[in-house]
Scaffold this motif. Structure first.
Motif, PDB file in Angstrom:
ATOM      1  N   THR A   1      -1.549  13.634   0.295  1.00  3.31           N
ATOM      2  CA  THR A   1      -0.517  12.796  -0.320  1.00  3.31           C
ATOM      3  C   THR A   1      -0.290  13.139  -1.786  1.00  3.31           C
ATOM      4  OG1 THR A   1      -2.071  11.070  -0.997  1.00  3.31           O
ATOM      5  CG2 THR A   1      -1.104  10.850   1.180  1.00  3.31           C
TER       6      THR A   1
ATOM      7  N   PHE B   1       9.027  11.535  11.515  1.00  3.78           N
ATOM      8  CA  PHE B   1       9.141  10.131  11.890  1.00  3.78           C
ATOM      9  C   PHE B   1       8.274   9.804  13.087  1.00  3.78           C
ATOM     10  CE2 PHE B   1      12.270   8.859   8.973  1.00  3.78           C
ATOM     11  CZ  PHE B   1      12.996  10.002   8.700  1.00  3.78           C
TER      12      PHE B   1
ATOM     13  N   ALA C   1       1.248   7.250  13.865  1.00  3.01           N
ATOM     14  CA  ALA C   1       0.216   6.790  12.936  1.00  3.01           C
ATOM     15  C   ALA C   1       0.196   5.272  12.872  1.00  3.01           C
ATOM     16  CB  ALA C   1       0.474   7.374  11.546  1.00  3.01           C
TER      17      ALA C   1
ATOM     18  N   ALA D   1       4.856   9.509  11.943  1.00  6.68           N
ATOM     19  CA  ALA D   1       4.673   8.236  11.244  1.00  6.68           C
ATOM     20  C   ALA D   1       4.528   7.104  12.254  1.00  6.68           C
ATOM     21  CB  ALA D   1       5.840   7.978  10.304  1.00  6.68           C
TER      22      ALA D   1
ATOM     23  N   PHE E   1      -6.222   8.735  12.501  1.00 11.98           N
ATOM     24  CA  PHE E   1      -5.280   8.311  13.526  1.00 11.98           C
ATOM     25  C   PHE E   1      -5.787   8.795  14.876  1.00 11.98           C
ATOM     26  CE2 PHE E   1      -2.818   6.748  10.277  1.00 11.98           C
ATOM     27  CZ  PHE E   1      -2.391   7.711   9.379  1.00 11.98           C
TER      28      PHE E   1
ATOM     29  N   TYR F   1       9.895   1.797   9.238  1.00 14.91           N
ATOM     30  CA  TYR F   1       9.961   2.718  10.375  1.00 14.91           C
ATOM     31  C   TYR F   1       9.958   2.004  11.700  1.00 14.91           C
ATOM     32  CZ  TYR F   1       9.578   6.475   7.140  1.00 14.91           C
ATOM     33  OH  TYR F   1       9.815   7.323   6.110  1.00 14.91           O
TER      34      TYR F   1
ATOM     35  N   HIS G   1       3.994  12.915   4.635  1.00 16.47           N
ATOM     36  CA  HIS G   1       5.245  12.182   4.866  1.00 16.47           C
ATOM     37  C   HIS G   1       5.913  11.739   3.584  1.00 16.47           C
ATOM     38  CE1 HIS G   1       7.880   9.743   7.430  1.00 16.47           C
ATOM     39  NE2 HIS G   1       7.893   8.941   6.392  1.00 16.47           N
ATOM     40  N   LEU G   2       5.117  11.206   2.674  1.00 15.72           N
ATOM     41  CA  LEU G   2       5.767  10.652   1.501  1.00 15.72           C
ATOM     42  C   LEU G   2       6.206  11.714   0.503  1.00 15.72           C
ATOM     43  CD1 LEU G   2       3.030  11.057  -0.054  1.00 15.72           C
ATOM     44  CD2 LEU G   2       2.816   8.617  -0.125  1.00 15.72           C
TER      45      LEU G   2
ATOM     46  N   PRO H   1       0.806  -1.229   0.000  1.00 16.42           N
ATOM     47  CA  PRO H   1       0.000   0.000   0.000  1.00 16.42           C
ATOM     48  C   PRO H   1       0.836   1.276   0.000  1.00 16.42           C
ATOM     49  CG  PRO H   1      -0.949  -1.571   1.523  1.00 16.42           C
ATOM     50  CD  PRO H   1       0.307  -2.188   1.015  1.00 16.42           C
ATOM     51  N   TYR H   2       1.956   1.284   0.709  1.00 20.58           N
ATOM     52  CA  TYR H   2       2.695   2.552   0.749  1.00 20.58           C
ATOM     53  C   TYR H   2       3.358   2.852  -0.592  1.00 20.58           C
ATOM     54  CZ  TYR H   2       6.011  -0.929   2.638  1.00 20.58           C
ATOM     55  OH  TYR H   2       6.731  -2.061   2.891  1.00 20.58           O
TER      56      TYR H   2
ATOM     57  N   ALA I   1       0.594   4.244  -2.728  1.00 20.74           N
ATOM     58  CA  ALA I   1       0.309   5.626  -2.334  1.00 20.74           C
ATOM     59  C   ALA I   1       1.365   6.556  -2.896  1.00 20.74           C
ATOM     60  CB  ALA I   1       0.263   5.736  -0.806  1.00 20.74           C
TER      61      ALA I   1
ATOM     62  N   PHE J   1     -11.625   5.454   3.801  1.00 19.58           N
ATOM     63  CA  PHE J   1     -12.122   4.157   4.241  1.00 19.58           C
ATOM     64  C   PHE J   1     -13.607   4.188   4.548  1.00 19.58           C
ATOM     65  CE2 PHE J   1      -8.225   1.794   4.647  1.00 19.58           C
ATOM     66  CZ  PHE J   1      -7.267   2.784   4.756  1.00 19.58           C
TER      67      PHE J   1
ATOM     68  N   MET K   1      -4.105  11.409  17.494  1.00 19.78           N
ATOM     69  CA  MET K   1      -3.451  12.590  16.925  1.00 19.78           C
ATOM     70  C   MET K   1      -4.457  13.683  16.591  1.00 19.78           C
ATOM     71  SD  MET K   1      -0.887  10.371  14.533  1.00 19.78           S
ATOM     72  CE  MET K   1       0.203  11.640  13.972  1.00 19.78           C
TER      73      MET K   1
ATOM     74  N   ILE L   1      -3.030   0.182   9.147  1.00 16.13           N
ATOM     75  CA  ILE L   1      -3.553   0.074   7.785  1.00 16.13           C
ATOM     76  C   ILE L   1      -3.706   1.449   7.159  1.00 16.13           C
ATOM     77  CG2 ILE L   1      -5.603  -0.587   6.473  1.00 16.13           C
ATOM     78  CD1 ILE L   1      -5.875  -2.922   8.456  1.00 16.13           C
ATOM     79  N   ALA L   2      -4.270   2.374   7.937  1.00 14.37           N
ATOM     80  CA  ALA L   2      -4.424   3.730   7.410  1.00 14.37           C
ATOM     81  C   ALA L   2      -3.061   4.365   7.157  1.00 14.37           C
ATOM     82  CB  ALA L   2      -5.237   4.582   8.380  1.00 14.37           C
ATOM     83  N   ALA L   3      -2.112   4.092   8.048  1.00 15.59           N
ATOM     84  CA  ALA L   3      -0.782   4.664   7.877  1.00 15.59           C
ATOM     85  C   ALA L   3      -0.168   4.190   6.569  1.00 15.59           C
ATOM     86  CB  ALA L   3       0.108   4.274   9.061  1.00 15.59           C
ATOM     87  N   GLU L   4      -0.287   2.898   6.315  1.00 13.48           N
ATOM     88  CA  GLU L   4       0.245   2.360   5.071  1.00 13.48           C
ATOM     89  C   GLU L   4      -0.428   2.987   3.874  1.00 13.48           C
ATOM     90  OE1 GLU L   4       2.082  -1.876   4.478  1.00 13.48           O
ATOM     91  OE2 GLU L   4       0.022  -2.020   5.190  1.00 13.48           O
ATOM     92  N   ALA L   5      -1.749   3.166   3.994  1.00  9.01           N
ATOM     93  CA  ALA L   5      -2.499   3.743   2.880  1.00  9.01           C
ATOM     94  C   ALA L   5      -2.079   5.182   2.604  1.00  9.01           C
ATOM     95  CB  ALA L   5      -4.000   3.687   3.173  1.00  9.01           C
ATOM     96  N   MET L   6      -1.533   5.845   3.630  1.00  3.54           N
ATOM     97  CA  MET L   6      -1.080   7.222   3.445  1.00  3.54           C
ATOM     98  C   MET L   6       0.396   7.277   3.087  1.00  3.54           C
ATOM     99  SD  MET L   6      -3.716   9.077   3.782  1.00  3.54           S
ATOM    100  CE  MET L   6      -4.910   7.825   3.340  1.00  3.54           C
ATOM    101  N   GLY L   7       0.975   6.131   2.738  1.00  3.71           N
ATOM    102  CA  GLY L   7       2.331   6.128   2.236  1.00  3.71           C
ATOM    103  C   GLY L   7       3.420   5.924   3.274  1.00  3.71           C
ATOM    104  N   VAL L   8       3.041   5.581   4.501  1.00  6.93           N
ATOM    105  CA  VAL L   8       4.067   5.361   5.518  1.00  6.93           C
ATOM    106  C   VAL L   8       4.631   3.952   5.354  1.00  6.93           C
ATOM    107  CG1 VAL L   8       4.481   5.129   7.985  1.00  6.93           C
ATOM    108  CG2 VAL L   8       3.001   6.941   7.149  1.00  6.93           C
ATOM    109  N   ARG L   9       5.958   3.846   5.233  1.00  4.75           N
ATOM    110  CA  ARG L   9       6.566   2.532   5.083  1.00  4.75           C
ATOM    111  C   ARG L   9       6.658   1.893   6.457  1.00  4.75           C
ATOM    112  NH1 ARG L   9       8.736   2.745  -0.111  1.00  4.75           N
ATOM    113  NH2 ARG L   9       9.462   0.623   0.194  1.00  4.75           N
ATOM    114  N   THR L  10       5.588   1.183   6.816  1.00  2.00           N
ATOM    115  CA  THR L  10       5.423   0.773   8.206  1.00  2.00           C
ATOM    116  C   THR L  10       6.553  -0.106   8.733  1.00  2.00           C
ATOM    117  OG1 THR L  10       3.962  -0.924   7.339  1.00  2.00           O
ATOM    118  CG2 THR L  10       2.938   0.998   8.309  1.00  2.00           C
ATOM    119  N   THR L  11       6.889  -1.173   8.012  1.00  2.00           N
ATOM    120  CA  THR L  11       7.913  -2.067   8.555  1.00  2.00           C
ATOM    121  C   THR L  11       9.241  -1.339   8.693  1.00  2.00           C
ATOM    122  OG1 THR L  11       6.816  -3.846   7.385  1.00  2.00           O
ATOM    123  CG2 THR L  11       8.925  -4.357   8.350  1.00  2.00           C
TER     124      THR L  11
ATOM    125  N   THR M   1       0.825  13.955   8.766  1.00  2.00           N
ATOM    126  CA  THR M   1       1.368  12.608   8.577  1.00  2.00           C
ATOM    127  C   THR M   1       1.281  12.200   7.113  1.00  2.00           C
ATOM    128  OG1 THR M   1       0.563  12.021  10.765  1.00  2.00           O
ATOM    129  CG2 THR M   1       1.248  10.226   9.353  1.00  2.00           C
TER     130      THR M   1
END
Lengths: 299, 259, 370
Positions: free
Chosen positions: B174, C196, C202, C199, B96, C220, B110-111, B78-79, B82, B90, B99, C208-218, B107
């Motif tokens: 994003t 960071f 988040a 992130a 979040f 970080y 970020h990307l 997914p990232y 994105a 959703f 926050m 799941i939402a964090a990943e959907a917003m482009g955060v590279r979860t693993t 947030t």
């Protein structure tokens, strides 16, 4: 070849203990999604309860199978009550908090039982009386004591009994329903508090039986004996598939065999690490466990 | 639109998704051109959210291909998707929880921000600069959505309609090329739905955005979508302009139930 | 904070630490600090580093790790090893000795850096496979790694094995301990306030939402884990080289890990202030109860366990929740304060929702699909 079979027998005896304790872990996790860290310590309490009961009946001087059974059942009953108390006093108040909170509470209870045990029983190990005369049977060069045989047989019997309870009785159905979805089970009219208490009682009784059986084979008991054994039994439950009853049995035997195998090699000092290494591997490769099934989330 | 771009922004080719024995999506194809306002509808359980999950990388298709902006994206995380320019909201709002409104949007920047962890730890000028830029852009977006005054509120304390708008604002942060909206009108009253329709049209124009919309509210769908695809039991049963869809026999049967 | 202010703050802090260090080690005029209290203060400093570093991964990132003692061990043993076997040579390079002065200072710096690096590497090796798991499973895996590390160290004779690393040289001073503690607080704070940190929050709140917003979860999660482990390693290096405090595998087991967890839980997971307060309290408390312990042996730990349970039942968010005590001059201008939010709000979702990699079977053994 005979040494091989001997090691297998040894491994199975060890594994049967893990299996008995693992069954309790797996049931509680299946119903509550809680890793009951204190479960290993209930095993320890079972051994101590048995100790006091056996001494009260003076079994050292007069070993008797009948009284031995009585002691085991007595210990199981005591620990069933302890299990219910732990659930009621420590786990139920945090049931609706986060899982992290429940986990920490479980750790707290475990520490409480261990340190409390040291205060009440004293930290020095006790020696469990010989409740039944020890006998060794031989097939060729392979030897097995009656205690080991008893442990193995008991654990298999218990597993089948549990499977029966969970799949063929009403209470078992209630347990399964609660494990799928607690709130819905409640709405269906199931008394979830009772089901949970029952699960704890059952699991604790099994752990107690494990404690007594182990003490028969290895008479040295101390308040910290549940720590490592409990952790390894948990690993066994995860290995077999947490929430899965035959899985707990399978996992227990496998861990027992692996540990015994390692003890026979030059790396025996790494024995304690075996269970954890297995755990890590399993969680990375097949987190559902050998007999478990994975469930995907609906996003 | 330059001639160098692929004609389709999103090209889904015969995608299947099986869960165990259950086929949630069967042989599904979907074509969304640049700048389109595209609707995806179907009765409950038709598989619409599953399609979104497949597009955004939450699920991996069991068969078929998904092409986005000229690149193949099925099976990507997914990232990554994105970062390539596809974002979503959703069905059950996923803000979040711990926050603030502002932090939620920041947030999502970020990307698009350039920092190393070392910058953050030491606190270099670059870090400070990036933080200021992120905050400014986030506040800009919040301003557009009328949420700037609430920026220090915990996001989940907002009223429901505002939370929905916040989720859309966050997704826009994003800088996507394709915005996937999963039932944005859910739980809205008629007034709010009308405002939402205006908002969506406005986003499309203002941000030169392509929008793919899953929605149950027929007024909203028929009101703003230029093209609609109807699915049922994971399969496409009709594609076309709103007027065609409304008259389509298979669609009517799917919604009202057949024999 | 402008660069000039930062430099001033840095120099000022070092000066104050050096002054305090002098008082600590050599006294001030007729005043000599009581060695017993000195030791407690030093232990508080080390525990602050341990607690705050753990808070980065448990509190901010929301990943429950209970293997922190393992990284303390890796870093501590590496650091001590460097000093014991290479310390004289290193001191010699700058014309100094291991008896204090610039030589020892350099040795300590090298030693701790080595410890940090080793622990960071260990963190990477453990983190990459483990952080794919969630919740209980992650906890157990980190516990497992901690135990494996312990068993491995137990089997290395060069570092003392079961008797502990008694060859260690006592070069840890107040300056180093609190210098590291302050640095740890600064590092974790800076991360928390950065992109960071957001992130990580988040990821904690809704992965799941964090990943959907482009955060590279693993990625970080692993980064946070590596930083956290490195800091724990430094704490280990400080601890093992403190006077009469040799590293011992029996003390670096999961009970130690849990003690650190208890510090941040009591203080409030997610709060740096809470971690500091928790660390201080739980270092002092056992000492304060020592008299009680002599009267009723063993009861102290029982009370400890009871305290933990009661806190979880009645105040799971700990003393500070996610709140911080801020000093205005340390705040960036225009910085918003994170409002008080119970950590439960994020975790409540974990309780009711299921996560994609949450593998468990229900009691009956079959799975249902939705």
């Amino acid at each position: 070849m005979d040494t091989f079979f001997q090691q297998v027998i040894n491994g199975l005896s060890l594994g049967a203990i893990y299996a008995l304790i693992a069954l309790g872990y797996t049931m509680v996790y299946g119903v509550l999604r809680l890793i009951n860290f204190a479960h290993g310590d209930v095993y320890m309490l079972g051994a101590f309860a048995g100790y006091y009961l056996a001494n009260a009946l003076n079994l050292d001087a007069h070993p008797s199978v009948l009284y031995a059974i009585g002691v085991t059942i007595g210990s199981m009953a005591i620990c069933a009550v302890i299990g219910i108390l732990i659930e009621r006093l420590a786990y139920r108040p945090v049931r609706h908090h986060s899982r992290l909170t429940s986990l920490i509470t479980a750790i707290g209870v475990s520490l409480l039982l261990e340190y409390g045990g040291q205060v009440v029983f004293g930290a020095t190990p006790r020696f469990f009386p010989q409740m039944i005369r020890s006998e060794t049977y031989s097939i060729g060069d392979v030897q097995i004591t009656n205690q080991s045989l008893l442990i193995i047989v008991m654990s298999v019997v218990v597993m089948f009994a549990l499977q029966f309870i969970v799949h063929r009785t009403r209470i078992g159905k209630a347990m399964r329903a609660t494990s799928y979805n607690l709130s819905v089970a409640k709405l269906m009219g199931i008394n979830t508090d009772f089901v949970i208490a029952f699960t704890f009682a059952l699991g604790s009784a099994l752990a107690a039986a494990g404690g007594v059986l182990v003490a028969l084979a290895i008479p040295r008991i101390d308040p910290l004996m549940g720590l490592m054994t409990g952790l390894k039994a948990f690993v066994a439950a995860v290995l077999g598939g947490i929430g899965n009853i035959p899985g707990a049995m399978l996992g227990g035997f496998l861990i027992g065999l692996m540990e015994t195998a390692l003890s026979a090699t030059a790396y025996s000092t790494y024995r304690d690490a075996v269970a954890f290494a297995v755990l890590i591997l399993i969680l990375l490769v097949r987190p559902a466990g050998i007999l478990g099934t994975s469930v995907t989330e609906k996003v | 639109m330059s001639s160098g771009e692929a004609p389709l922004l999103l090209d889904v080719r015969k995608v299947d998704k099986q869960f165990g024995g259950l086929a949630a999506v069967k042989d599904l194809s979907l074509q969304v051109p640049h700048g389109a306002l595209f609707g995806l509808i179907g009765p409950n359980g038709a598989g619409k959210t599953t399609v979104f999950n497949l597009l955004t990388g939450v699920y991996r298709p069991t068969d078929g291909e998904i092409h986005f902006d000229g690149r193949r994206v099925d099976g990507r995380r997914p990232y990554d998707i994105a970062t390539l320019g596809m974002t979503r909201t959703f069905q059950n709002i996923r803000l979040f929880p711990d926050m603030t409104v502002l932090e939620n949007v920041m947030t999502a920047r970020h990307l698009r921000s350039r920092q190393w962890l070392a910058d953050a730890i030491i606190g270099t000028p670059r870090h400070a600069r990036e933080e200021r830029a992120t905050r400014a852009r986030a506040r800009e977006l919040l301003g557009i959505f009328g949420l700037d005054a609430l920026r220090d509120e915990v996001a989940t304390n907002l009223p429901y309609g505002s939370q929905r708008r916040l989720e859309i604002a966050r997704a826009l942060a994003t800088e996507p090329k394709l915005l996937l909206l999963d039932e944005p009108a859910a739980g809205m009253n008629p007034q709010e739905s009308l405002a939402l329709m205006d908002l969506i049209r406005w986003i499309r124009t203002e941000f030169a955005m392509t929008i793919l919309l899953v929605e149950h509210n027929m007024k909203v769908v028929m009101g703003i979508c230029e093209r609609i695809q109807v699915i049922d039991h994971g399969e496409t049963i009709a594609v076309g302009a709103p007027a065609e869809i409304q008259r389509h026999p298979a669609v009517i049967e799917a919604y009202l139930g057949g024999s | 904070m402008g660069p000039l202010r930062k430099v001033v703050a840095l120099v000022g802090t070092i000066a104050i630490l050096a002054a305090l260090n002098h008082v600590f080690e050599s006294g001030l005029g007729d005043f000599q600090i009581n060695p017993y209290y000195a030791r407690i203060i030093n232990l508080i400093g080390i525990n602050i580093t341990l607690a705050v570093s753990l808070n980065l991964i448990n509190g901010l990132a929301g990943q429950f790790s209970i293997g922190h003692a393992g990284f303390m061990a890796v870093g501590g043993y590496t650091a001590t090893f460097v000093t014991v076997y290479y310390g004289a040579a290193i001191a010699g390079l700058v014309g100094g000795t291991l008896n204090g002065g610039p030589g020892t200072f350099v040795v300590m710096a090298v030693s701790l850096s080595a410890g940090a690096l080793a622990a960071a590497l260990a963190g990477l090796l453990v983190g990459v496979p483990s952080l794919r798991l969630k919740g209980d499973y992650l906890a157990i895996v980190t516990l497992g790694f901690g135990e494996i590390i312990r068993v491995i160290i137990l089997n290395i004779p060069a570092v003392g094995g079961a008797t502990g690393f008694t060859d260690a040289l006592p070069i840890t001073t107040f300056f180093w301990i609190f210098g590291v503690a302050i640095a740890t607080i600064a590092i974790v704070r800076n991360i928390a306030r950065s992109t960071f940190g957001r992130a990580l929050s988040a990821i904690r709140g809704d992965e799941i939402a964090a990943e959907a917003m482009g955060v590279r979860t693993t990625r970080y999660k692993v980064m946070a884990f590596v930083v956290s482990s490195a800091l724990a390693g430094v704490a280990g290096g400080l601890s093992g080289q403190l006077f009469a405090n040799p590293l011992n595998p029996q003390n670096l087991n999961f009970v130690k890990s849990i003690e650190i967890v208890v510090m941040i839980v009591l203080g409030g997971i997610g709060s740096i202030t809470g971690a500091v307060v928790g660390a201080a309290t739980l270092t002092v408390l056992p000492e304060a109860l020592r008299g009680f312990d002599q009267q009723f042996p063993g009861l102290r730990m029982v009370l400890y366990a009871l305290l933990l349970i009661l806190f979880m039942i009645f105040r799971p968010q700990g003393l500070f929740g996610r709140r911080e005590l801020g000093w205005t001059w340390l705040r960036l201008p225009g910085r918003t304060k994170i409002p008080v939010a119970l950590s439960d709000s994020a975790d409540a979702r974990q309780h009711t929702g299921r996560r994609p990699t949450d593998r468990r079977s229900t009691l009956g053994g079959s799975d249902t699909d939705e």
